[in-house]
Each structure stands twice: as structure tokens, then as C-alpha cells.
Design an enzyme around this catalytic site. Structure first.
Site, short mmCIF file in Angstrom:
data_model
loop_
_atom_site.label_atom_id
_atom_site.label_comp_id
_atom_site.label_asym_id
_atom_site.label_seq_id
_atom_site.Cartn_x
_atom_site.Cartn_y
_atom_site.Cartn_z
N SER A 1 -5.56 -5.86 0.78
CA SER A 1 -4.29 -6.87 0.80
C SER A 1 -4.03 -7.71 -0.58
O SER A 1 -5.03 -8.27 -1.08
CB SER A 1 -4.66 -7.88 1.86
N ARG B 1 -9.39 -17.72 3.05
CA ARG B 1 -9.66 -17.02 1.67
C ARG B 1 -10.05 -17.91 0.63
O ARG B 1 -9.30 -17.71 -0.57
CB ARG B 1 -8.40 -16.35 1.63
N GLU C 1 -3.91 -12.28 -3.79
CA GLU C 1 -5.49 -12.52 -3.59
C GLU C 1 -6.26 -11.96 -4.47
O GLU C 1 -7.29 -12.69 -4.50
CB GLU C 1 -5.62 -11.80 -2.11
#
Length: 351
Positions: free
Chosen positions: A239, A160, A343
Site C-alpha cells: 500500500s 501506521r 506510507e
């Protein structure tokens, strides 16, 4: 190029949150993108780049500066080579690659947002990451004022993360190139255990591309991870927290806390993450810390379908969302000694 002033940004995000931008420009060509960026840099005007808005948390006060919506179009498939303009809708592009019989991104179906955002976040799900198929990224370098080409290695991809996320004020992605696989209509090897179970195969097996895509979409929809304007569980950024990656010492301390909190028989999720590190599940941490699906009584709540998604139930503010996020972070930290990291990108606010 369309230009508006004092325009709300909430409709441009999947959270449907955020105040107005002083100026909102919508660029439909690479040249227009570069023009807006250069103008902002030359005048010292703050710049916010928006793609699909699926990874943004914008403050209630909005953004004092220029918000640039990248709405460029371009899908060029030559053999197994795919070139996407940054403004292409990602999930539509995945569908077209599956229809063309090419493997490599089929398990990334249903992920909201634009193609240009995928290398920034190194978008991944269900055993695939874009870093495994991206060959190069064409970007505007705000430091040099030039259009540059970055190879896969140049992008410095990790979980990520990427060079673009590491230095968010430097590059504006214009185009992304992928190298896909022609496997006679079959998917890439299925890596994710949940996907394999749903397909009735073993990890490492290949399945028809259309089956892989349909199964992933079904799994995502069951978790509220496919956009649906009538389903408030999808009024989210997917998420909200990344899965923590722990050193050996950190995992040992975490493991001991799990035993103390949940009992000697309890075992947390643990996956090898390279270099002696272990990845655990943010969703598991949230749930075991006492935040179940649907948690909350206000206008911002945890999704009723997945503990990892924070949602706007229809009339939330960004501050409502952040209050919930901070409560979750504090609860997980107090229980397990792990600090969750958001995130989505925050604009004008922070946890």
C-alpha cells in the site's frame, strides 16, 4: 561485518529502485549494529537503516552516507512469549508462530520486511496490528548512546504510526518482544469483514490458525501483496498511501464532494476511528478519482490487482514512480479535497 562501497541499493528494496550508497555495511549482531550507528553519529555521517527494504523509496542519486543493513537473527519462543531479532524475516516468523499454535499475528502473514520494522510502522492488515501483541521493544537510543527498553505504552502506537516513526533519527530497533495467545490451535477473533467472508464465518469467530494464515495469504496474493519476482505487481511497497482519517468537519466536506462528483446515491467507505474521527479508503479514493487498476503507460504504473499499490514494471526509475504518485495525489485532492499521504519512507526524495 560485511562492508562495501558505492553499492546499488535497488536490490535491497522491493521496488528495486534507488541509486548507490557511499558505504554499505551489513550487521549480523546487535553489537555490530550499535558499532556502525555510533561510528556514523560520532563522525556526523548520514545513516540509512535498512531492514527488508519493503517500505523504502530511495532516490535515483542514491544515498551519500552509510547504509546499514540489519541482518541479525534470533527467534526465541518461551510459552506464549516471543522475542525476535530485528533482522528476522517477518513473514517467516509469522509462519513459525502459527506452526507453534499461537495466535495474535496470523493475519499479518505475507507482509514483506523485517521484524524490526514492524513496531516502527505499527504494521497491520486484515484486522490485526502488531501493537496489540508487542510488549516491549529493545532499541539503541542515538541521543543517549544507550540500549533502552520501551514498553508498549512508551511506543505510542497509533494507526501506521509510533514513537519510532515520529522521531526516526533517534532509535534503532534491535529486538521486539510479543505476547501471543494459546487458543488451542485457533486464531484470534477474526475482525476484518473480508477475511470473515473468505473464511465463511462471522466477525468475532475464531478459526484454525492455519486456515486464517492461508486465507490471508490468498487474499494478499490476489492483490499482488505477496512478493513474487516474476510478478511485477509485487515490485512495490504494498500500500503506497495510508487510509485518510478525517475530523467530523473534514468528513462532512468530503461527503458533499462525493455527492457532487458521483451522484446523490453515492456513499464513500466510512469507519469509526475514535475521538469523532472517520477513516475512509485510500484505494476507493484513487479508483473513484479516475485511477483504475493498471493505470499508466510508462514503466511505473498502478498495480493491475490493487489500486493502492504503485509498481515498477521492470525498468522504472524512482522519478518515474514519484511522477505517478504525484499525479494520483493531485487527482484525489482535486476531486475529493483529501491529500493522500505516502506510507513508504522516502530517502533523498519527496512527493
Amino acid at each position: 561485518m560485511q562492508e562495501r562501497h558505492d553499492t546499488p541499493l535497488a536490490p535491497l528494496t522491493t521496488f528495486r529502485l534507488g541509486g548507490p550508497a557511499t558505504r554499505l555495511a551489513t550487521a549480523t549482531t546487535d553489537a555490530e549494529v550499535i558499532e556502525v550507528v555510533r561510528e556514523a553519529d560520532a563522525t556526523g555521517t548520514p545513516l540509512l537503516v535498512i531492514g527488508g527494504g519493503s517500505n523504502l523509496v530511495i532516490g535515483d542519486k542514491g544515498f551519500e552516507g552509510t547504509a546499514l543493513v540489519i541482518a541479525t537473527k534470533g527467534f526465541e519462543l518461551t510459552g506464549t512469549h516471543l522475542e525476535l531479532a530485528a533482522g528476522e524475516v517477518w513473514t517467516d516468523a509469522v509462519t513459525r508462530t502459527v506452526d507453534a499454535g499461537l495466535a495474535g499475528v496470523e493475519c499479518l502473514a505475507g507482509i514483506p520486511g523485517s521484524a524490526g520494522a514492524t513496531p516502527i510502522q505499527n504494521v497491520g492488515a486484515y484486522g490485526q496490528e502488531v501493537s496489540s501483541t508487542i510488549t516491549k521493544v529493545i532499541a539503541y537510543d542515538r541521543h543517549t548512546g544507550e540500549t533502552v527498553t520501551l514498553t508498549n505504552d512508551d511506543c505510542a502506537f497509533s494507526y501506521r504510526h509510533s514513537r519510532f516513526k515520529e522521531d526516526p533519527a533517534r532509535y534503532v530497533v534491535l529486538r521486539v518482544h510479543f505476547d501471543l495467545e494459546d487458543a488451542d490451535g485457533l486464531s484470534a477473533p477474526i475482525k476484518y469483514a473480508e477475511t470473515a467472508r473468505a473464511l465463511g464465518v462471522e466477525p468475532g469467530d475464531r478459526v484454525p490458525l492455519t486456515d486464517a494464515r492461508a486465507t490471508v495469504l490468498k487474499l494478499r496474493a490476489g492483490k499482488g501483496m505477496v512478493l513474487d519476482p516474476d510478478d511485477h505487481d509485487t515490485w512495490s511497497a504494498g500500500s503506497f498511501f495510508t487510509n485518510p482519517i478525517l475530523t467530523a468537519a473534514q468528513f462532512a466536506e468530503f461527503h458533499a464532494r462525493v455527492k457532487r462528483h458521483l451522484g446523490e446515491d453515492a456513499e464513500p467507505p466510512a469507519y469509526p476511528a475514535g475521538d469523532g474521527h472517520t477513516k475512509t479508503s485510500a484505494a476507493w479514493l484513487i479508483d473513484k478519482a479516475g485511477f483504475a487498476k493498471g493505470y499508466g503507460t510508462g514503466p511505473a504504473r498502478i498495480s493491475t490487482k490493487h489500486t493502492l499499490a504503485l509498481t515498477n514494471r521492470g525498468d522504472a526509475t524512482t522519478e518515474d514512480l514519484l511522477t505517478l504518485a504525484r499525479e494520483v495525489v493531485a487527482g484525489v485532492r482535486d476531486t475529493f479535497g483529501i491529500t493522500l499521504v505516502n506510507e513508504p519512507v522516502t530517502v533523498g526524495v519527496s512527493l
